[in-house]
Design an enzyme around this catalytic site. Structure first.
Site, short mmCIF file in Angstrom:
data_model
loop_
_atom_site.label_atom_id
_atom_site.label_comp_id
_atom_site.label_asym_id
_atom_site.label_seq_id
_atom_site.Cartn_x
_atom_site.Cartn_y
_atom_site.Cartn_z
N SER A 299 5.96 -6.19 -6.90
CA SER A 299 5.04 -5.10 -7.20
C SER A 299 5.40 -4.45 -8.52
O SER A 299 6.58 -4.42 -8.92
CB SER A 299 5.16 -4.07 -6.08
OG SER A 299 4.55 -2.86 -6.46
N ASN B 291 -2.66 -3.11 -8.90
CA ASN B 291 -3.34 -2.50 -7.74
C ASN B 291 -4.46 -3.38 -7.20
O ASN B 291 -5.58 -3.33 -7.71
CB ASN B 291 -3.89 -1.12 -8.12
CG ASN B 291 -2.77 -0.11 -8.25
OD1 ASN B 291 -1.98 -0.18 -9.20
ND2 ASN B 291 -2.66 0.77 -7.30
N TYR C 22 10.41 1.78 -0.02
CA TYR C 22 9.55 0.60 -0.15
C TYR C 22 9.77 -0.07 -1.52
O TYR C 22 10.03 -1.28 -1.61
CB TYR C 22 8.06 0.97 0.00
CG TYR C 22 7.14 -0.13 -0.48
CD1 TYR C 22 7.01 -1.30 0.26
CD2 TYR C 22 6.47 -0.04 -1.70
CE1 TYR C 22 6.21 -2.35 -0.19
CE2 TYR C 22 5.67 -1.08 -2.16
CZ TYR C 22 5.54 -2.23 -1.40
OH TYR C 22 4.76 -3.26 -1.86
N LYS D 273 11.49 -3.98 -2.80
CA LYS D 273 10.97 -5.00 -3.73
C LYS D 273 12.02 -5.28 -4.81
O LYS D 273 12.23 -6.43 -5.21
CB LYS D 273 9.66 -4.52 -4.36
CG LYS D 273 8.51 -4.43 -3.38
CD LYS D 273 8.12 -5.80 -2.83
CE LYS D 273 7.16 -5.72 -1.68
NZ LYS D 273 6.99 -6.98 -0.95
N1 LIG Z 1 -1.64 -4.13 -1.26
C1 LIG Z 1 -0.96 -3.66 -2.30
O1 LIG Z 1 -1.36 -2.68 -2.92
C2 LIG Z 1 0.32 -4.34 -2.75
C3 LIG Z 1 0.82 -4.07 -4.03
C4 LIG Z 1 2.00 -4.69 -4.43
C5 LIG Z 1 2.67 -5.55 -3.58
N2 LIG Z 1 2.17 -5.77 -2.34
C6 LIG Z 1 2.90 -6.67 -1.44
O2 LIG Z 1 2.07 -7.76 -1.09
C7 LIG Z 1 2.37 -8.22 0.22
C8 LIG Z 1 1.11 -8.27 1.04
O3 LIG Z 1 0.51 -6.99 1.04
P1 LIG Z 1 -0.87 -6.69 1.79
O4 LIG Z 1 -1.53 -5.61 1.04
O5 LIG Z 1 -1.58 -7.94 2.04
O6 LIG Z 1 -0.29 -6.08 3.15
P2 LIG Z 1 -0.75 -6.34 4.66
O7 LIG Z 1 -0.01 -5.35 5.49
O8 LIG Z 1 -2.22 -6.39 4.77
O9 LIG Z 1 -0.17 -7.81 4.92
C9 LIG Z 1 1.14 -8.05 5.31
C10 LIG Z 1 1.08 -8.93 6.55
O10 LIG Z 1 2.40 -9.26 6.96
C11 LIG Z 1 2.52 -9.11 8.37
N3 LIG Z 1 3.93 -8.82 8.62
C12 LIG Z 1 4.66 -7.74 8.25
N4 LIG Z 1 5.95 -7.88 8.63
C13 LIG Z 1 6.03 -9.10 9.23
C14 LIG Z 1 7.10 -9.83 9.82
N5 LIG Z 1 8.34 -9.34 9.90
N6 LIG Z 1 6.82 -11.05 10.35
C15 LIG Z 1 5.57 -11.57 10.30
N7 LIG Z 1 4.54 -10.92 9.76
C16 LIG Z 1 4.77 -9.71 9.22
C17 LIG Z 1 1.56 -8.00 8.74
O11 LIG Z 1 1.12 -8.08 10.07
C18 LIG Z 1 0.42 -8.23 7.74
O12 LIG Z 1 -0.57 -9.08 8.28
C19 LIG Z 1 3.45 -7.27 0.76
O13 LIG Z 1 4.70 -7.86 0.55
C20 LIG Z 1 3.28 -6.05 -0.10
O14 LIG Z 1 4.46 -5.31 -0.21
C21 LIG Z 1 1.00 -5.21 -1.91
#
Ligand SMILES: NC(=O)c1ccc[n+]([C@@H]2O[C@H](COP(=O)([O-])OP(=O)(O)OC[C@H]3O[C@@H](n4cnc5c(N)ncnc54)[C@H](O)[C@@H]3O)[C@@H](O)[C@H]2O)c1
Length: 343
Positions: free
Chosen positions: A126, A181, A151, A155
């Site tokens: 991120s 984003n 959080y 990362k």
């Molecule tokens: N959405 C954002 O704004 C954003 C920005 C930067 C980075 N990220 C990163 O991208 C990745 C995906 O984000 P997202 O927005 O799709 O989030 P999300 O919560 O929609 O997806 C994450 C998925 O992982 C699953 N999960 C969590 N912990 C788990 C575990 N221990 N075992 C199995 N499944 C597990 C959840 O059920 C979920 O379906 C994450 O690592 C997040 O930190 C997201």
């Protein structure tokens, strides 16, 4: 078809990536524990693709359960690791939950990947690792700073773990994508962001407010040093972001990648929160009820990406405008409302 394991593949960015992987000729295998998503995400993927995608309902911190998946799914060519918790505020209140899940799942996954000699990894990082950047736009050389939430720290720590592993001479090659984003939804409106409870992110809050689920959107601060005083972000359409994972996997599988590489994934353009709201109103014809509130502690005033490296080395490009992303988020909100009583 090459099998790609997608942890968190039933989540927001994961589900869109699963669709793009299939469209690029890969065979994605999902792992998800459904802690932050629902069954309907898999139904949406199946509706878009016209077939189901294999999903293992396990927790990624569970080494024994991961091992079973690797035994069952022979010939995994690479892994995309999305599974993590992502709510900044919650991570401040419950830091151990975040360190256990986000750091623990990566370490468990890497151990099992080494055991099974699966050597290609794309990791979800991120732009939070840049903190409040001294210079804009942010390049991959911009110094990583002390994280301002547990959080963000997970990362940063995960990137350090991956760097240490690369330095150790491990066979695992990693591409860490630093997302800016992500917003919007698949153009079919069959998958999208599924916030359980009050949304933490701007766009689901916008769409839920316009749909009458939330009374009013609060914009946190309009006295920042920006064109209209509200914070600047780099809003990237989730389908464009999903495609970045496909080109990252392509690069890893053709052995072009260094041991570890970092790429910014954004549009290269910064927009204020107010501009995002106006883009939503223009794209949908909906008038949004919003007010200006005080600044929110911990908010980065302005950040947007320099995407030259991803463009030149990955061949990454964005194709969607902010309005298109907002329209797709609205269509998804409408789909959720029309189908919620059937779920
Ligand atoms: N959405 C954002 O704004 C954003 C920005 C930067 C980075 N990220 C990163 O991208 C990745 C995906 O984000 P997202 O927005 O799709 O989030 P999300 O919560 O929609 O997806 C994450 C998925 O992982 C699953 N999960 C969590 N912990 C788990 C575990 N221990 N075992 C199995 N499944 C597990 C959840 O059920 C979920 O379906 C994450 O690592 C997040 O930190 C997201």
């Amino acid at each position: 078809m090459k099998k790609i394991l997608v942890t968190g593949g039933a989540g927001y960015i994961g589900s869109h990536t699963v669709v793009e992987l299939v469209e690029a000729g890969y065979e994605p295998i999902i792992i998800d524990n459904f802690s932050n998503t629902e069954e309907r995400s898999l139904q949406g993927i199946a509706a878009i693709l016209g077939r189901e995608v294999t999903c293992h309902r396990i927790d990624c911190t569970d080494v024994a359960a991961l091992r079973k998946v690797f035994e069952q799914e022979t010939g995994i060519a690479g892994v995309i690791h999305f599974a993590a918790y992502k709510a900044v505020g919650e991570s401040v209140a419950e830091p151990l939950k975040y360190y256990h899940n986000n750091v623990g799942s990566l370490v468990a996954l890497l151990q099992v990947m080494e055991e099974f000699k699966v050597n290609k990894l794309v990791f979800s990082s991120s732009c939070t690792v840049y903190g409040i950047p001294a210079e804009l736009p942010v390049t991959e050389q911009t110094p990583v700073q002390k994280a301002n939430s547990p959080y963000g720290n997970t990362k940063k720590i995960c990137e350090e773990i991956l760097t240490d592993l690369a330095t150790s001479g491990s066979d695992i090659h990693t591409i860490a994508l630093r997302y800016f984003n992500p917003i919007g939804a698949h153009p079919s409106a069959k998958i999208g962001e599924l916030p359980l409870g009050v949304p933490n992110n701007l766009v689901p809050f916008i769409t839920q407010t316009a749909a009458g689920i939330r009374e009013q959107l609060t914009i946190f601060g309009n006295d920042y040093d920006t064109q209209d005083g509200t914070c600047i972000r780099d809003y990237v359409h989730v389908v464009d972001l999903a495609k970045a994972h496909v080109v990252a996997i392509d690069r890893l599988l053709t052995d072009k990648a260094e041991n570890i590489e970092f790429f910014n994934v954004g549009t290269g353009t910064g927009n204020t929160v107010l501009e995002a709201v106006q883009a939503f109103e223009r794209a949908t014809g909906e008038k949004l009820n919003y007010k200006i509130g005080p600044r929110r502690p911990g908010d980065v005033p302005k950040i947007y990406a320099d995407v030259t490296k991803a463009t030149e080395e990955l061949g990454f490009k964005t194709t969607s405008t902010l309005e298109e992303a907002m329209k797709s988020a609205w269509d998804w909100q409408m789909h959720l409302q029309n189908t919620s009583e059937q779920v």
